[in-house]
Each structure stands twice: as C-alpha cells, then as structure tokens.
Design a protein around this motif. Sequence first.
Motif: not given
Length: 333
Positions: A92-93, A103-106, A191-193, A236-237
């Motif tokens: 999960l982002l 800061t973005l995790n995942n 999703i962050a990608a 959402l997390a």
Amino acid sequence: MALIAVMALVTFCSGAWGALALWYQLPGNLIARSIGSAIWVAGVIVLLTLAINRRSWLPLGLYAVAYAALLLWWASIAPSNQRIWADDVSRLLTGTVAGNQVTLNNVRDFSWRSDDDYDARWETRHYDLDHLASADAVLSYWGSAAIAHAMISFGFDDGSHVVFSVEIRKKRGQQYSAIGGFFKQFETILIAADERDIIRVRTNVRGEDDYLYPLRMDKAAMRALFLSYVHAADKLAVTPAFYNTITSNCTTIVYRMARQIEPGLPRDIRLLLTGYLPEYLYKVGALDRSVPIDEWRRRGRITDRARNSRPDDNFSELIRGGVDEPGRAFSRR
C-alpha cells in the motif's frame, strides 16, 4: 393486475442482481457459488409465477423478506487490506507531508518482461513540491474506443515523474472483471509508480494503446491534486474500500479530488466512458483549445515510442517527443 406486473418486473430485476451477488460473493468454490445462485433464481421464478398466476401479493411479500435478508448479508461484506495479493498490488502506498517536502513509501518500480516475469522493486522516494512542473493525463486503451484506464503523471523540473493510478487490487491469480467490479469483487488501491513501470507494462507487455495529454493547471492546482492523491492513499491504507466499475473507478475518484480544487467542474457521461475523456478535458479547458482535439489525439499517442524504447533510454523524455511540437508549444497557466 398492472401493479402486480410492475412489482413482478422489479422483482425480476432485483432477483437478477441477487443472483449475481451470490455468484460473486458466496463463500466456496465455483460449484458452490453456482448452486447458491441457481437456488436463488429458482426461488425468484417460483414466487413470480405464483404472484402472476394467482394475482396475489403474498409471494411478493415472501420475496421482499428474502431480499431484505440478502441485503443484510450483502451489507456485512466488508473490504479488507489483509488478503493474499498479486505482487504488483501487494504493498500500500502511504505518504508523509512536511511543508513542501513529500515522502512516498512503496513507490512501484517493476521491470516487466511479461505479466508473469518481472523484477519487483518498491522504493521510498522524496519530492519537493516547489519543483513540481507538470501534470499529464495518461489514458490506456485495451479494445474499446469508449473505455480507457486513466492515470495522472506529475513531472518535476529535474525531469523525474511519478504516476498515480487508481486500480483494482487483485488477489493472487485473480483476473479483472468489469461485472465483478459491481459486486465487491475487488478492493481499491492507489498506486504510485515510475513511468517506465506503469506505462511501459501496458504498452509493451499487455498490448494496450496509450496516450499522454499535458494538462493546463497552475502550480497551486497541481500541488493540491498531488496532495489529494497522497491523502487518498493514506486513507485507503487505514480504511480499505471496494472498487466499483461505475461509482469508484480510476476516473470518478480523480474527479472527486479535482472538484475539491475546482468545485465548478461539470459532471459528464465521459467521466464514465473514459475513452472520451480527452474531449471532456478539452471542453473544460484542461487541454489547450488552440489545438484541435484530433491533433491532440495524434500528438498524444505514445504507444509506438514506448514500444521502441530501450532499457538505457530516458523513457519519460522519449515518450514525450512530439507531444509538445515546436512552433505550437504547450504553455501552462
């Protein structure tokens, strides 16, 4: 008699919904779900036949009780973040915001060779919103001119990009189903990608046809939309939610976020028929209207450039070649 006929029609439609709900959500394997759905259908048919033949309200009353029980069961089905997920949606982002620093995790950065062959990488990345430079809509088509998956790619002045995409969260081995999306078959994931991951897998692995459209947004609006994604991911997390093909999909969620920034954004059927989203963006001025929409579609097609990319290419720069052509350059407000 006419009233009974109307009620019979309502019973038929709701009964069909109930059959699909049971087929998609009853516990057990395919045989068990098929049996449960078939029993429901048989019961609905019997009660409808009795109501019509006897011109009686009693069978419809019995159906109303059964349907109320079905709805209670349906309401008890809750979304979860605790399942055995497919690898590409397994994490999960989440994000943290401190002033202009995010800061973005995942953040996902997979290298795809096929849908089943890939190198999985999840990263923590840092972004300075003072250096946010662009926002692009990316649409990916897979067979119908009316249906596309919509994503937003944010660019920074160092040439880096991060794509946000609202997607179904598939369990391992599960396949996408548009009908299943109406019946709590999938949770929602944000999703962050990296662009090389999330765009290239669609064009080069899944055979989809992708288009990129530079959006007319000032920096304050871009920043607000970026942060809306971060906040939505954090929500959402903590509180999982079901994906819905109509009411909670890749476009409607973005629309709701965008309306928080620009309350006057109109509703439009093209928010559901996402393949025609470029015309909607053009209508509301999110695309430069000095360029005809057909020309935007021609410029925006990035499929061939993505498919011709090599591992050592700057993917984000390569796919944008020709989108903003010299002499007719795009300018952000």
